[in-house]
Design an enzyme around this catalytic site. Structure first.
Site, PDB file in Angstrom:
ATOM      1  N   GLU A 150       0.818  -1.213   0.000  1.00 30.78           N
ATOM      2  CA  GLU A 150       0.000   0.000   0.000  1.00 30.78           C
ATOM      3  C   GLU A 150       0.859   1.273   0.000  1.00 30.78           C
ATOM      4  O   GLU A 150       0.725   2.134   0.861  1.00 30.78           O
ATOM      5  CB  GLU A 150      -0.958  -0.031   1.187  1.00 30.78           C
TER       6      GLU A 150
ATOM      7  N   HIS B 154     -18.541  -9.322   4.939  1.00 33.98           N
ATOM      8  CA  HIS B 154     -17.196  -8.838   5.264  1.00 33.98           C
ATOM      9  C   HIS B 154     -16.604  -9.695   6.359  1.00 33.98           C
ATOM     10  O   HIS B 154     -17.212  -9.881   7.413  1.00 33.98           O
ATOM     11  CB  HIS B 154     -17.227  -7.371   5.719  1.00 33.98           C
ATOM     12  N   HIS B 155     -15.416 -10.237   6.095  1.00 41.81           N
ATOM     13  CA  HIS B 155     -14.673 -11.021   7.086  1.00 41.81           C
ATOM     14  C   HIS B 155     -13.320 -10.364   7.318  1.00 41.81           C
ATOM     15  O   HIS B 155     -12.387 -10.562   6.536  1.00 41.81           O
ATOM     16  CB  HIS B 155     -14.448 -12.453   6.585  1.00 41.81           C
ATOM     17  N   GLU B 156     -13.196  -9.545   8.336  1.00 43.47           N
ATOM     18  CA  GLU B 156     -11.887  -9.039   8.738  1.00 43.47           C
ATOM     19  C   GLU B 156     -11.257 -10.067   9.657  1.00 43.47           C
ATOM     20  O   GLU B 156     -11.822 -10.431  10.689  1.00 43.47           O
ATOM     21  CB  GLU B 156     -12.011  -7.696   9.452  1.00 43.47           C
TER      22      GLU B 156
ATOM     23  N   HIS C  80      -8.573  -8.364   0.649  1.00 43.62           N
ATOM     24  CA  HIS C  80      -7.853  -7.119   0.910  1.00 43.62           C
ATOM     25  C   HIS C  80      -6.682  -7.414   1.849  1.00 43.62           C
ATOM     26  O   HIS C  80      -6.756  -8.317   2.677  1.00 43.62           O
ATOM     27  CB  HIS C  80      -8.770  -6.071   1.529  1.00 43.62           C
ATOM     28  N   GLU C  81      -5.618  -6.639   1.686  1.00 49.88           N
ATOM     29  CA  GLU C  81      -4.357  -6.859   2.427  1.00 49.88           C
ATOM     30  C   GLU C  81      -3.776  -8.249   2.173  1.00 49.88           C
ATOM     31  O   GLU C  81      -3.094  -8.820   3.020  1.00 49.88           O
ATOM     32  CB  GLU C  81      -4.529  -6.635   3.938  1.00 49.88           C
TER      33      GLU C  81
ATOM     34  N   GLU D 156      -7.448  -6.419  -3.417  1.00 49.94           N
ATOM     35  CA  GLU D 156      -6.923  -5.061  -3.242  1.00 49.94           C
ATOM     36  C   GLU D 156      -5.430  -5.111  -3.553  1.00 49.94           C
ATOM     37  O   GLU D 156      -5.024  -4.857  -4.667  1.00 49.94           O
ATOM     38  CB  GLU D 156      -7.182  -4.578  -1.821  1.00 49.94           C
TER      39      GLU D 156
ATOM     40  N   GLU E 292      -9.084   4.505  -0.281  1.00 44.60           N
ATOM     41  CA  GLU E 292      -9.367   4.913   1.096  1.00 44.60           C
ATOM     42  C   GLU E 292      -8.241   5.733   1.712  1.00 44.60           C
ATOM     43  O   GLU E 292      -8.463   6.514   2.651  1.00 44.60           O
ATOM     44  CB  GLU E 292      -9.647   3.688   1.980  1.00 44.60           C
TER      45      GLU E 292
END
Length: 699
Positions: free
Chosen positions: A169, A408-410, A478-479, A497, A503
């Site tokens: 990022e 969404h699964h963080e 993501h990440e 991502e 963002e």
């Protein structure tokens, strides 16, 4: 007699020790040989000019010697391949896969081990990989290093980011190879977790341009059961060497023969459009493993996400109480929680009204109060909602509006915990009718000591796609480690991502105006990116007068990104009320397609500009996106891509005359003209600006 014998000796040496292979067009040539020590070497030429000088190849092993020197050629095999295949989702309805292949079989007398090096040469570049055949003297083995070199022919202009094992990022640096130095970077850039491999270690894909205007890109494809490859740059002689990400104890890869390494790729052309449009990375991956792909659908979505980034609401329910159990009746809600039943229904209504496919909700599940920075093992169970989020009622409401919910699964970086809960989490999605999941990996990885780009995590990201496919679910990570074409093999891996997204503009130094002109030459070569475009309220002081942050584009450029940043999963990322203030501009986001029959890159220069036109899947409509960096730009586009003999209504969304990404970003104008394939349109892009055009057939 002596002369004839000498000539015969040279001929035999040429057969056994030196080989070459060309691309189908014959513009690219690879020369392979073994040096006096028995070390494999290769070089790459483009239109008879060396672009990669003689470079070494080899593998270092933890035990029992290295496969670097003392090698001899046992056999050489040449083949050609030419086919077309149809991606489930993509920029093209059909992709051509045409290459010539050279396989060099090598053996090492001292260890009685064998290794093959396979080269594939396409019209847009070169790929090679290490192949370890089944053999008595090499079964289970550990790789400690790859001696893969890219000895470049000059001090090229380069677009690079630091070789960080945990994050991609970053904004891109544009310097000469000789100027690469991570120690000189200002790393106050909004990235919380950094693990940079060294002063001159950079990430691939590495985009370059030589002084004689040759474009080069070094990357990799089909990273499966292997760590990510970064590159260590010798800034004096411009020699790049593979730099593999290690695991917690310093090893790089655990393998068992027969097996292969990922492909190492070198794209080369004198036309930047060939690089950005290349499908070589996808072609180097295995075909789809899924027999039934009818459930894999493109999606355009809105969601409860940007409002947290701009400070209007929060992911957590109980704030700084740091509760380990938010269902404890003593806890009091802060009133700032975004993922409420009422708010979610508002987004569902907005999606239904404007023809969007889905709604994403972040912060719906318990655990957000007690994990950030704590390196905690068990934070989320991925099934328990907060008290103010009625998952059953929301599911039923969305179904009644013909809108799909996106889960969404963080994971909080606790991958071991996620894998323990994954099946129950996916079963929960199926139960409530969620067809897609956005996963997140913010933070240090558990198992502790592992990196986002190591073999363990690469295996996890690929496993998540495979396991999701068992439940007929689509995945947007993501990440994660950056994609290398695995979406061909598992097309339910719909997006990722793995780069600096939109963002960062909300709360950090942001993404400079050239950022989106570089990503298509780097990150997007490996697969679609969930960049989350469509921000209309550009300046963050709209939410708080004290804020100075902003999106570093014009509003018109935000529209153009829906075409230039390919993804079959596209978010209209701004708040519903912001779109309602600009309904005429919002119309383009409502109209633009997300899956395509054909794509043409009309103009391209990394770091400067990009113009793309695409034909919507199973439709007569075309959409164009043009973007520029911090400099204003004028150009003229011929519309010869349109079918001959047909008239089109071109709706042009462009920067106003006084538009400027910093001074006047929301200034735009819309005009409509009638065009044919013989027409041309002049594009006028403001600094940091763009143009978006929809072409609708006139009946």
């Amino acid at each position: 007699m002596k002369k004839s014998l000498l000539m015969l000796c040279f001929f035999l040496i040429g057969i056994t020790n030196a080989q070459n292979i060309q691309s189908p067009s014959k513009n690219i040539r690879v020369d392979f040989n073994l040096n006096a020590d028995g070390t494999p070497q290769y070089a790459v030429s483009y239109k008879n000019k060396l672009v990669v000088l003689e470079s070494k190849l080899g593998i270092k092993l933890k035990e029992g010697g290295d496969l670097v020197s003392g090698l001899t050629i046992d056999n050489v095999k040449n083949t050609s391949f030419n086919e077309s295949w149809k991606p489930v989702l993509g920029e093209q309805s059909s992709i051509q896969n045409h290459y010539n292949e050279l396989t060099v079989s090598l053996s090492q007398k001292a260890t009685q081990r064998k290794i093959n090096i396979i080269f594939r040469v396409f019209d847009e570049g070169v790929a090679f990989r290490y192949d370890f055949p089944k053999q008595p003297k090499l079964n289970y083995f550990i790789i400690t290093d790859e001696i893969t070199q890219f000895n470049l022919a000059g001090n090229h202009k380069t677009f690079w980011i630091p070789g960080d094992f945990d994050s991609q990022e970053y904004v891109f640096n544009e310097t000469r190879l000789s100027e690469i130095d991570n120690d000189k970077l200002n790393l106050n850039n909004g990235i919380a977790l950094k693990t940079i491999g060294g002063k001159t270690v950079v990430q691939s894909p590495l985009m370059m341009k030589s002084d004689d205007k040759i474009y080069l890109n070094i990357f990799e494809a089909a990273v499966v059961n292997y760590p990510v490859m970064h590159l260590n740059v010798n800034t004096k002689n411009f020699e790049l060497t593979s730099f593999l990400v290690s695991n917690a104890i310093g090893d790089k890869a655990y393998l068992q023969a027969p097996c292969v390494s990922p492909w190492r790729t070198i794209m080369v052309s004198d036309d930047a459009r060939d690089i950005v449009s290349s499908k070589m990375i996808l072609n180097l991956n295995e075909p789809s493993k899924l027999d039934d792909t009818s459930w894999i659908k493109p999606m355009k979505y809105v969601g409860i996400w940007w409002e947290m980034h701009v400070g209007e609401s929060t992911w957590d329910y109980a704030g700084s109480q740091n509760a380990s159990n938010v269902l404890d009746q003593s806890l009091k809600p802060t009133g700032k929680h975004g993922a409420t039943t009422e708010n979610t229904k508002r987004y569902i209504d907005f999606a239904a009204k404007n023809g969007f496919d889905g709604v994403l909700v972040e912060g719906w599940n318990t655990g957000w109060e007690d994990w950030a920075g704590n390196w905690k093992e068990e934070v989320f169970d991925f099934v328990t909602p907060y008290p103010d989020f009625d998952i059953k009622a929301i599911s039923e409401y969305a179904k009644s509006k013909n809108v799909k919910m996106i889960m969404h699964h963080e994971t909080s970086g606790s991958v071991a915990n996620y894998e323990r809960h994954m099946d129950r989490a996916f079963e929960n999605m199926v139960k409530y009718g969620y067809p897609a999941v956005k996963s997140g990996y913010v933070g240090r990885i558990i198992p502790r000591g592992e990196f986002h780009d190591g073999q363990t995590m690469v295996n996890h990201f690929n496993y998540a796609a495979r396991r999701a496919a068992d439940y007929k679910l689509m995945l947007n990570s993501h990440e994660s480690s950056r994609p290398t074409g695995y979406s061909r093999t598992y097309p339910n891996y719909i997006a990722a991502e793995a780069a600096r997204g939109n963002e960062f503009n909300a709360w950090s130094t942001g993404n400079p105006p050239d950022h989106e002109t570089i990503l298509p030459f780097t990150r997007l070569l490996g697969g679609p990116m969930d960049y989350t475009p469509g921000i209309f309220e550009i300046k963050m002081n709209h939410y708080d007068p004290k804020k100075t942050e902003q999106v570093h584009t014009t509003l018109a450029k935000q529209l153009a990104l829906y075409v230039t940043m390919y993804s079959p999963l596209q978010m209209a990322a701004d708040l519903p009320e912001n779109y309602e203030k600009y309904p005429d501009a919002f119309q383009f986001i409502k109209d633009v397609a997300v899956d395509w029959d054909e794509s043409k890159y009309l103009e391209a220069e990394p770091g400067d500009y990009l113009t793309v036109v695409r034909k919507a899947k199973n439709s007569g409509k075309w959409f164009l996106g043009a973007i520029t960096d911090e400099n204003a730009r004028n150009s003229e586009i011929k519309l010869d891509f349109l079918p001959k003999g047909k008239k089109y209504k071109a709706i042009i969304y462009e920067d106003a005359k006084n538009a400027h990404w910093q001074k006047n970003p929301i200034a735009y104008k819309i005009k409509t003209v009638e065009v044919t394939s013989k027409s041309a349109i002049k594009l006028t892009l403001a600094p940091g600006g763009g143009t978006a055009i929809s072409f609708e057939p006139v009946k």
